[in-house]
Design an enzyme around this catalytic site. Sequence first.
Site, PDB file in Angstrom:
ATOM      1  CE1 TYR A  11      -2.862   3.210   0.927  1.00 35.21           C
ATOM      2  CE2 TYR A  11      -2.376   2.813   3.246  1.00 35.21           C
ATOM      3  CZ  TYR A  11      -2.936   3.596   2.255  1.00 35.21           C
ATOM      4  OH  TYR A  11      -3.571   4.750   2.601  1.00 35.21           O
ATOM      5  CE  LYS A  35      -0.463 -10.424   4.970  1.00 37.10           C
ATOM      6  NZ  LYS A  35      -1.795 -10.932   5.266  1.00 37.10           N
ATOM      7  CE1 TYR A 141       4.223  -3.426  12.251  1.00 33.79           C
ATOM      8  CE2 TYR A 141       2.818  -2.021  13.607  1.00 33.79           C
ATOM      9  CZ  TYR A 141       3.553  -2.220  12.455  1.00 33.79           C
ATOM     10  OH  TYR A 141       3.637  -1.233  11.513  1.00 33.79           O
ATOM     11  CG  ASP A 282      -7.595  -0.270  20.311  1.00 35.14           C
ATOM     12  OD1 ASP A 282      -6.517  -0.195  19.699  1.00 35.14           O
ATOM     13  OD2 ASP A 282      -8.667  -0.593  19.787  1.00 35.14           O
TER      14      ASP A 282
HETATM   15  N1  LIG Z   1      -0.402   1.213   6.965  1.00 36.92           N
HETATM   16  C1  LIG Z   1      -0.136   1.915   8.071  1.00 36.92           C
HETATM   17  O1  LIG Z   1      -0.968   2.687   8.570  1.00 36.92           O
HETATM   18  C2  LIG Z   1       1.224   1.800   8.731  1.00 36.92           C
HETATM   19  C3  LIG Z   1       1.438   2.469   9.946  1.00 36.92           C
HETATM   20  C4  LIG Z   1       2.692   2.384  10.538  1.00 36.92           C
HETATM   21  C5  LIG Z   1       3.713   1.668   9.930  1.00 36.92           C
HETATM   22  N2  LIG Z   1       3.485   1.013   8.773  1.00 36.92           N
HETATM   23  C6  LIG Z   1       4.587   0.257   8.154  1.00 36.92           C
HETATM   24  O2  LIG Z   1       4.720   0.695   6.816  1.00 36.92           O
HETATM   25  C7  LIG Z   1       5.131  -0.372   5.975  1.00 36.92           C
HETATM   26  C8  LIG Z   1       4.193  -0.496   4.808  1.00 36.92           C
HETATM   27  O3  LIG Z   1       2.871  -0.700   5.294  1.00 36.92           O
HETATM   28  P1  LIG Z   1       1.698  -1.092   4.302  1.00 36.92           P
HETATM   29  O4  LIG Z   1       0.425  -0.782   4.980  1.00 36.92           O
HETATM   30  O5  LIG Z   1       1.990  -0.531   2.971  1.00 36.92           O
HETATM   31  O6  LIG Z   1       1.891  -2.686   4.285  1.00 36.92           O
HETATM   32  P2  LIG Z   1       1.667  -3.714   3.098  1.00 36.92           P
HETATM   33  O7  LIG Z   1       1.469  -5.057   3.742  1.00 36.92           O
HETATM   34  O8  LIG Z   1       0.645  -3.222   2.148  1.00 36.92           O
HETATM   35  O9  LIG Z   1       3.080  -3.716   2.356  1.00 36.92           O
HETATM   36  C9  LIG Z   1       4.180  -4.468   2.811  1.00 36.92           C
HETATM   37  C10 LIG Z   1       4.811  -5.122   1.604  1.00 36.92           C
HETATM   38  O10 LIG Z   1       5.955  -5.863   2.014  1.00 36.92           O
HETATM   39  C11 LIG Z   1       5.993  -7.106   1.331  1.00 36.92           C
HETATM   40  N3  LIG Z   1       6.762  -8.034   2.172  1.00 36.92           N
HETATM   41  C12 LIG Z   1       6.465  -8.454   3.427  1.00 36.92           C
HETATM   42  N4  LIG Z   1       7.420  -9.279   3.880  1.00 36.92           N
HETATM   43  C13 LIG Z   1       8.354  -9.388   2.890  1.00 36.92           C
HETATM   44  C14 LIG Z   1       9.575 -10.080   2.769  1.00 36.92           C
HETATM   45  N5  LIG Z   1      10.037 -10.891   3.744  1.00 36.92           N
HETATM   46  N6  LIG Z   1      10.279  -9.956   1.627  1.00 36.92           N
HETATM   47  C15 LIG Z   1       9.829  -9.163   0.619  1.00 36.92           C
HETATM   48  N7  LIG Z   1       8.681  -8.480   0.675  1.00 36.92           N
HETATM   49  C16 LIG Z   1       7.943  -8.595   1.818  1.00 36.92           C
HETATM   50  C17 LIG Z   1       4.538  -7.484   1.141  1.00 36.92           C
HETATM   51  O11 LIG Z   1       4.328  -8.368   0.061  1.00 36.92           O
HETATM   52  C18 LIG Z   1       3.886  -6.114   0.889  1.00 36.92           C
HETATM   53  O12 LIG Z   1       3.845  -5.802  -0.483  1.00 36.92           O
HETATM   54  C19 LIG Z   1       5.213  -1.607   6.867  1.00 36.92           C
HETATM   55  O13 LIG Z   1       6.549  -1.770   7.260  1.00 36.92           O
HETATM   56  C20 LIG Z   1       4.347  -1.238   8.059  1.00 36.92           C
HETATM   57  O14 LIG Z   1       4.766  -1.895   9.227  1.00 36.92           O
HETATM   58  C21 LIG Z   1       2.258   1.054   8.162  1.00 36.92           C
END
Ligand SMILES: NC(=O)c1ccc[n+]([C@@H]2O[C@H](COP(=O)([O-])OP(=O)(O)OC[C@H]3O[C@@H](n4cnc5c(N)ncnc54)[C@H](O)[C@@H]3O)[C@@H](O)[C@H]2O)c1
Length: 324
Positions: A11, A35, A141, A282
Amino acid sequence: MRVLVTGGAGYIGSVVTEQLVNDGHDVVVYDNLSKGHRGAVVDGADFVEGDLHEADKLRQTFTANRIDAVIHMAASSLVGESVEKPAKYYHNNVVAGLVLLDAMHDCDVHRIVFSSTAATYGEPESQPIFESAPTNPTNTYGETKLAFERAMHWYEKAHGLRYASLRYFNAAGASEKCGEDHDPETHIIPITLQAATGKRPHVEIFGEDYPTADGTCIRDYIHVIDLARAHILALDVLSERSAIYNLGCGGDGYSVRDVIETARRVTGNEIPVRMGQRRAGDPAVLIASSDKIKSELGWQPQFQDLGVIIESAWKWMQSHPDGY
Ligand SMILES: NC(=O)c1ccc[n+]([C@@H]2O[C@H](COP(=O)([O-])OP(=O)(O)OC[C@H]3O[C@@H](n4cnc5c(N)ncnc54)[C@H](O)[C@@H]3O)[C@@H](O)[C@H]2O)c1
């Protein structure tokens, strides 16, 4: 710059990649598609299907593409799952992260921007949350994200790594091309919009007895385009130093009921609601102070209004009714 984006088919990673490409950088997306979606990798970026655990493939990708910097977004990031399956989170967010840092070191890549999280703070004692607040994660996490931050700190001391750790609050919204398509979906805005389309029977509110004006939890939502912009600014700071920044919109935040009411207004649809119990861990309110990144890097959010954020997500959902 030549930038490797791990998780660039996800995302937030897809929007970061889109902006890097628009700004004229050469981008390689590295993602195992566990994902993410191949269709989320924007035109103009190269794609390598690979896992973070594959050291040889990482080294080969760094060398073949003469990578200058990494934006590390690949992770497992479901809070509930992390509590049930701690090993999965330690493996993917810490062990695999170390494989990445070692491959970077082997290939003389010394700059990394990391997707960290508000979950590193746990239940804060005061609001808004500053970067100086204590870090006491209440789930695996947050703990594993904090562990990776600390690893980067020690790699800096030992090997001269430069890192920018961005502690995001709630990413939301979409660009025209890239939006949120998770399975399972755990984020309130897409869930609420799915309830507006009838894809879900209702949206559940977890507790309405919090000490907030309407009794529901208050969170800080940041538009994914504003979030992406911060990564590009953070890349620049790495030529001078390492840093940790919060990323949210600040202000008073929005309650769960604000989100549902705004989604009703934006979509013009009924959104059925079901009342549920509070979820463990929460906090009532989570609001970031993003003063540090504003004053040090000149970052300014463009899309702070919740209506604008939800409209962008709604527009993307309508143009991608079945996701990617
Ligand atoms: N969405 C939020 O609100 C939010 C908030 C805080 C932090 N984050 C962090 O931001 C980052 C992105 O979040 P997102 O919502 O886009 O997540 P997402 O799950 O949409 O994207 C993560 C991507 O990483 C890939 N991935 C996971 N493990 C992998 C591995 N071992 N090797 C290669 N690819 C791998 C998945 O296929 C996916 O495309 C993450 O690290 C998440 O922890 C997100």
